[in-house]
Design a protein around this motif. Structure first.
Motif, mmCIF file in Angstrom:
data_model
loop_
_atom_site.group_PDB
_atom_site.id
_atom_site.type_symbol
_atom_site.label_atom_id
_atom_site.label_comp_id
_atom_site.label_asym_id
_atom_site.label_seq_id
_atom_site.Cartn_x
_atom_site.Cartn_y
_atom_site.Cartn_z
ATOM 1 N N VAL A 22 -4.456 -51.202 -22.044
ATOM 2 C CA VAL A 22 -3.827 -51.365 -20.727
ATOM 3 C C VAL A 22 -4.893 -51.252 -19.635
ATOM 4 C CG1 VAL A 22 -2.254 -50.282 -19.069
ATOM 5 C CG2 VAL A 22 -1.511 -50.644 -21.414
ATOM 6 N N THR A 23 -5.772 -50.281 -19.773
ATOM 7 C CA THR A 23 -6.837 -50.099 -18.787
ATOM 8 C C THR A 23 -7.732 -51.333 -18.721
ATOM 9 O OG1 THR A 23 -6.821 -47.722 -19.212
ATOM 10 C CG2 THR A 23 -8.748 -48.601 -18.095
ATOM 11 N N TRP A 48 -2.874 -44.600 -31.951
ATOM 12 C CA TRP A 48 -2.283 -45.848 -31.485
ATOM 13 C C TRP A 48 -2.015 -45.782 -29.974
ATOM 14 C CZ3 TRP A 48 3.291 -47.807 -32.769
ATOM 15 C CH2 TRP A 48 3.437 -49.126 -32.343
ATOM 16 N N VAL A 49 -1.479 -44.642 -29.529
ATOM 17 C CA VAL A 49 -1.217 -44.460 -28.090
ATOM 18 C C VAL A 49 -2.535 -44.522 -27.320
ATOM 19 C CG1 VAL A 49 -0.489 -42.789 -26.352
ATOM 20 C CG2 VAL A 49 0.962 -43.214 -28.325
ATOM 21 N N SER A 50 -3.562 -43.867 -27.836
ATOM 22 C CA SER A 50 -4.862 -43.877 -27.175
ATOM 23 C C SER A 50 -5.425 -45.295 -27.105
ATOM 24 C CB SER A 50 -5.823 -42.961 -27.925
ATOM 25 O OG SER A 50 -7.105 -43.045 -27.388
ATOM 26 N N PHE A 51 -5.343 -46.010 -28.212
ATOM 27 C CA PHE A 51 -5.829 -47.391 -28.259
ATOM 28 C C PHE A 51 -5.046 -48.265 -27.286
ATOM 29 C CE2 PHE A 51 -5.452 -51.697 -30.024
ATOM 30 C CZ PHE A 51 -6.789 -52.072 -30.014
ATOM 31 N N GLN A 109 -9.380 -56.507 -16.094
ATOM 32 C CA GLN A 109 -9.547 -57.953 -16.187
ATOM 33 C C GLN A 109 -8.660 -58.672 -15.171
ATOM 34 O OE1 GLN A 109 -11.851 -59.590 -18.051
ATOM 35 N NE2 GLN A 109 -11.197 -61.389 -16.902
ATOM 36 N N LEU A 110 -7.437 -58.180 -15.008
ATOM 37 C CA LEU A 110 -6.529 -58.785 -14.032
ATOM 38 C C LEU A 110 -7.089 -58.647 -12.623
ATOM 39 C CD1 LEU A 110 -3.864 -60.143 -13.302
ATOM 40 C CD2 LEU A 110 -2.806 -57.880 -13.256
#
Length: 139
Positions: A86-87, A78-81, A92-93
């Motif tokens: 976030v990356t 879950w942390v990896s996903f 995209q931002l």
């Protein structure tokens, strides 16, 4: 002053804001995942296998440790996903911000161009008025 780029600038700004919100959600999800992973590690430390007693207590403790380890693996994934999300949201931002700035620049250039046209037209009109006034005094 409205230009042909004004609607595009508004659209890109809205898109950029949506990307910012997406990044905030991804960061919140990552924080939740990190907290869950930390809690699952703490829960694993709290489980102590019995040193003596019935075999069923030993088997129950073993099953509990196994399930806790599976929970830790799940939380690591879950942390990896979430980190990947976030990356992706940051990328995209960045793209959306660049697009917004491009269209803002184009809009600004068009505004400058229009102001220069107006300035030239105004100077031309003033020259004509001055010429008329001069010719009127001359007669």
């Amino acid at each position: 002053m409205k230009t042909r780029f004004t609607p595009l600038v508004k659209f890109k700004k809205n898109r950029m804001q949506k990307s910012e919100q997406s990044l905030q959600k991804a960061n919140a999800n990552l924080n939740s995942a990190a907290i869950a992973l930390e809690l699952s590690y703490n829960s694993l430390e709290d489980v102590e296998p019995p040193k003596s007693g019935k075999m069923s207590d030993m088997l129950a403790s073993r099953v509990l440790l196994g399930s806790q380890r599976e929970l830790i693996l799940h939380n690591k994934e879950w942390v990896s996903f979430a980190s990947n999300q976030v990356t992706q949201a940051k990328k995209q931002l960045k793209v959306d911000m660049m697009e917004h700035e491009k269209f803002q620049y184009l809009e600004l250039q068009e505004i400058k161009q229009e102001l220069n046209k107006r300035k030239v037209a105004e100077a031309k009109n003033l020259d004509e008025i001055a010429l008329m006034a001069y010719n009127g005094k001359k007669k």
